[in-house]
Write an enzyme that holds these catalytic residues in place. Structure first.
Site, PDB file in Angstrom:
ATOM      1  N   TYR A   1       0.847  -1.200   0.000  1.00 37.83           N
ATOM      2  CA  TYR A   1       0.000   0.000   0.000  1.00 37.83           C
ATOM      3  C   TYR A   1       0.884   1.251   0.000  1.00 37.83           C
ATOM      4  CZ  TYR A   1      -3.765   3.172   1.518  1.00 37.83           C
ATOM      5  OH  TYR A   1      -4.668   4.199   1.626  1.00 37.83           O
TER       6      TYR A   1
ATOM      7  N   LEU B   1      18.052  -4.703   9.151  1.00 35.63           N
ATOM      8  CA  LEU B   1      17.161  -3.730   8.508  1.00 35.63           C
ATOM      9  C   LEU B   1      15.970  -3.456   9.408  1.00 35.63           C
ATOM     10  CD1 LEU B   1      15.984  -2.118   6.032  1.00 35.63           C
ATOM     11  CD2 LEU B   1      14.933  -4.278   5.323  1.00 35.63           C
ATOM     12  N   LEU B   2      15.669  -2.190   9.630  1.00 32.24           N
ATOM     13  CA  LEU B   2      14.455  -1.763  10.318  1.00 32.24           C
ATOM     14  C   LEU B   2      13.530  -1.118   9.298  1.00 32.24           C
ATOM     15  CD1 LEU B   2      12.728  -1.078  12.869  1.00 32.24           C
ATOM     16  CD2 LEU B   2      13.993   1.095  12.971  1.00 32.24           C
TER      17      LEU B   2
ATOM     18  N   GLY C   1       6.930   1.335   9.794  1.00 35.47           N
ATOM     19  CA  GLY C   1       5.652   1.318   9.087  1.00 35.47           C
ATOM     20  C   GLY C   1       5.670   0.216   8.048  1.00 35.47           C
ATOM     21  N   CYS C   2       5.750  -1.030   8.496  1.00 36.62           N
ATOM     22  CA  CYS C   2       6.027  -2.164   7.600  1.00 36.62           C
ATOM     23  C   CYS C   2       4.811  -2.668   6.852  1.00 36.62           C
ATOM     24  CB  CYS C   2       6.660  -3.305   8.393  1.00 36.62           C
ATOM     25  SG  CYS C   2       5.547  -4.062   9.633  1.00 36.62           S
ATOM     26  N   GLY C   3       3.628  -2.112   7.125  1.00 41.43           N
ATOM     27  CA  GLY C   3       2.438  -2.588   6.433  1.00 41.43           C
ATOM     28  C   GLY C   3       2.194  -4.053   6.693  1.00 41.43           C
TER      29      GLY C   3
ATOM     30  N   THR D   1       4.714  -1.653  13.078  1.00 45.12           N
ATOM     31  CA  THR D   1       3.466  -1.034  12.643  1.00 45.12           C
ATOM     32  C   THR D   1       2.604  -0.748  13.864  1.00 45.12           C
ATOM     33  OG1 THR D   1       1.462  -1.326  11.296  1.00 45.12           O
ATOM     34  CG2 THR D   1       2.390  -3.304  12.289  1.00 45.12           C
ATOM     35  N   LEU D   2       1.667   0.174  13.717  1.00 44.61           N
ATOM     36  CA  LEU D   2       0.691   0.454  14.769  1.00 44.61           C
ATOM     37  C   LEU D   2      -0.671  -0.142  14.441  1.00 44.61           C
ATOM     38  CD1 LEU D   2       1.501   4.188  15.660  1.00 44.61           C
ATOM     39  CD2 LEU D   2       2.014   2.147  17.007  1.00 44.61           C
TER      40      LEU D   2
ATOM     41  N   CYS E   1      -6.911  10.884  -5.238  1.00 41.95           N
ATOM     42  CA  CYS E   1      -5.455  10.884  -5.052  1.00 41.95           C
ATOM     43  C   CYS E   1      -4.738  10.881  -6.392  1.00 41.95           C
ATOM     44  CB  CYS E   1      -5.027   9.674  -4.229  1.00 41.95           C
ATOM     45  SG  CYS E   1      -5.292   9.850  -2.460  1.00 41.95           S
TER      46      CYS E   1
END
Length: 401
Positions: free
Chosen positions: A138, A173-174, A177-179, A199-200, A366
Site C-alpha cells: 500500500y 534492517l528496520l 511502518g512495515c504494512g 506497525t501500529l 489521489c
C-alpha cells in the site's frame, strides 16, 4: 424557483468556462446538461432543494461530503467523477481563502497517532486485498517502463529500494511502518537481511506475522506492534515507506533524530513519503485536504520537500540522493481506483456504504491530485552527517545494475 434560478445562473457561468460532460438531475424531474448535445459521462442527482447548496459551492470537501453522507447521488466512473469535481471547483472557487492551502497544527501523541493509524488501516485486511496487488503493498509502485502490471511494479519498487540502500546479506534492517510485511519478507528472502518491521495497525501486524510464518522466516524477520519512538537498537539499514505522512510537521525533528539514533555509523536510511507542493506545507487546494482529514487520514500532515531536507540536516542526517516519484503515484492510484471499481460488489460486501463511498472518491481523487501537482512524493536516501564519504559510490549506476 429561488434555487433553480441560482442553478441556471451558475450553469451559464460554467458553460462559458468549460464544456463538461455533466448532467444535473433535480428533485422535480428537470435535468440540466452542461455540454449539449454530447451525452453526459457523469450525472449528479439532487434529491431536494437544500442539497443544491453543495453543488453551487463545489469545493472538493463539499462535494465529497455530500456524496459520502448521501445528500446527493453521483453516477459515473470514479475517475470521471473526480475530473468533473476538480473542474467545477477550479472554475467556481479561488484556490485561496477558505478553500486554499490550509496549514493546520495537529498534536501528535502516541495515543492520537495509534488511533489515527488504526482508523485508516484497520478497515479490514480483506478490504485492502480486493484492490491492492497480491503482496498487499500500500504505497507508490515503481513503473520502470510504464507498462508493468501493478504486482510487477510493486515488486520493482521494493527491489529498487533495497538496492538503493545497498542491502547485503547478514545486515540488519528496520522497516518503520512495515504494512503487511512485503518489504521485510523480500529483504530476507532475496537479500539475506535480518529484519524488524514495526506497525501500529493491529490488522497489519496479525497478517504480517502470519505471512512470516508461512514463509518460514521467523529466524530472520520479526514483526512488532510498536511506535517508532519506542524502538531501540542499532540498524545497518532503515527504510520508511509511506509512514512519515503520519508523523506531523512539528514532530519531524523527533522523527529524523530518532532515525539517526537507530542508524549505525556507516548505515543508510531511506525515507519514502508524500509531500506537499506548497512551500508552506499547506493541504491540497479546493478543500481536498479538509475531506481527507475528516474521512480518510485523520491527523495526516504533509511537509514540503524543502522542509524534509532541512529537518534531516538539522537532525544530523545528510541527504545523498533525492528522487521524485509523483508520476508513479498518479499511475499507482489510478490502478487502485480502477481495481476498486472493478471489485465494487465485493467491496460492498466487506464495508458499509459510507466507507465504500469514502474510498471510491479518495482513491480516484489521489490520482487526480498527483497528476495536478497538488501533492508529490519523494524518496530521500541519507546517511549520518559529518562522515567522510569513502563508502559512498561515485554514481547512481549501482541502483540500476
Amino acid at each position: 424557483m429561488f434555487w433553480e434560478n441560482k442553478l441556471d445562473n451558475w450553469v451559464n457561468h460554467m458553460r462559458h468556462k468549460a464544456a463538461l460532460p455533466l448532467r444535473v438531475e433535480l428533485w422535480n424531474g428537470r435535468h440540466v446538461d452542461f455540454c449539449k448535445p454530447h451525452p453526459p459521462q457523469v450525472t449528479i442527482k439532487i434529491p431536494e432543494p437544500s442539497a443544491l447548496a453543495y453543488l453551487l459551492s463545489p469545493s472538493l470537501s463539499n462535494l465529497g461530503t455530500a456524496y459520502v453522507e448521501g445528500k446527493i447521488e453521483i453516477d459515473g466512473r470514479a475517475r470521471q467523477i473526480i475530473d468533473i469535481g476538480g473542474a467545477l471547483a477550479s472554475h467556481t472557487l479561488k484556490p485561496v481563502g477558505k478553500f486554499g492551502r490550509v496549514v493546520r497544527s495537529i498534536r501528535h501523541t502516541k495515543k492520537n497517532d495509534a488511533e489515527a493509524i488504526r482508523y485508516h488501516y484497520d478497515v479490514s485486511n480483506e478490504f485492502y486485498r480486493l484492490w491492492l496487488d497480491e503482496n498487499m503493498v500500500y504505497s507508490c509502485a515503481y513503473f520502470e517502463s510504464g507498462d508493468e502490471t501493478l504486482a510487477a511494479a510493486q515488486l520493482k519498487k521494493i527491489d529498487h529500494i533495497l538496492t538503493k540502500i545497498r542491502l547485503y546479506p547478514g545486515q540488519t534492517l528496520l522497516d518503520i511502518g512495515c504494512g503487511w510485511g512485503a518489504l521485510v519478507l523480500r529483504a530476507a528472502q532475496r537479500f539475506g537481511a535480518r529484519c524488524i518491521g514495526i506497525t501500529l495497525s493491529e490488522n497489519q501486524y496479525a497478517l504480517a506475522v502470519e505471512r512470516v510464518k508461512q514463509a518460514g522466516l521467523e529466524d530472520r524477520v520479526e514483526i512488532r506492534l510498536e511506535d517508532y519512538r519506542d524502538t531501540q537498537g542499532k540498524f545497518d539499514r532503515i527504510t520508511s515507506v509511506g509512514m512519515f505522512e503520519h508523523v506531523g510537521l512539528n514532530n519531524l525533528p523527533v522523527y529524523f533524530k530518532k532515525m539517526r539514533t537507530l542508524l549505525s555509523d556507516d548505515g543508510l536510511a531511506m525515507n519514502h513519503g508524500i509531500t506537499s507542493t506548497d512551500i508552506a506545507g499547506g493541504e491540497t487546494p479546493y478543500g481536498g485536504g479538509e475531506f481527507i482529514e475528516k474521512y480518510v487520514f485523520p491527523h495526516g500532515e504533509l511537509p514540503h520537500i524543502s522542509l524534509v531536507l532541512r529537518t534531516m540536516q538539522e537532525s544530523g542526517l545528510e541527504a545523498i540522493d533525492v528522487e521524485n516519484w509523483r508520476k508513479h503515484y498518479a499511475k499507482t492510484c489510478e490502478i487502485w481506483a480502477d481495481n476498486f471499481e472493478s471489485h465494487a460488489d465485493a467491496v460492498r460486501r466487506v464495508v458499509d456504504d459510507k466507507h465504500f463511498r469514502i474510498w471510491r472518491v479518495y482513491l480516484a481523487g489521489c490520482s487526480y491530485a498527483f497528476a495536478q501537482d497538488w501533492v508529490s512524493i519523494y524518496q530521500v536516501l541519507c546517511t549520518k552527517a559529518g562522515k567522510v564519504p569513502t563508502t559512498l559510490p561515485w554514481s547512481r549506476r549501482y541502483m540500476y545494475d
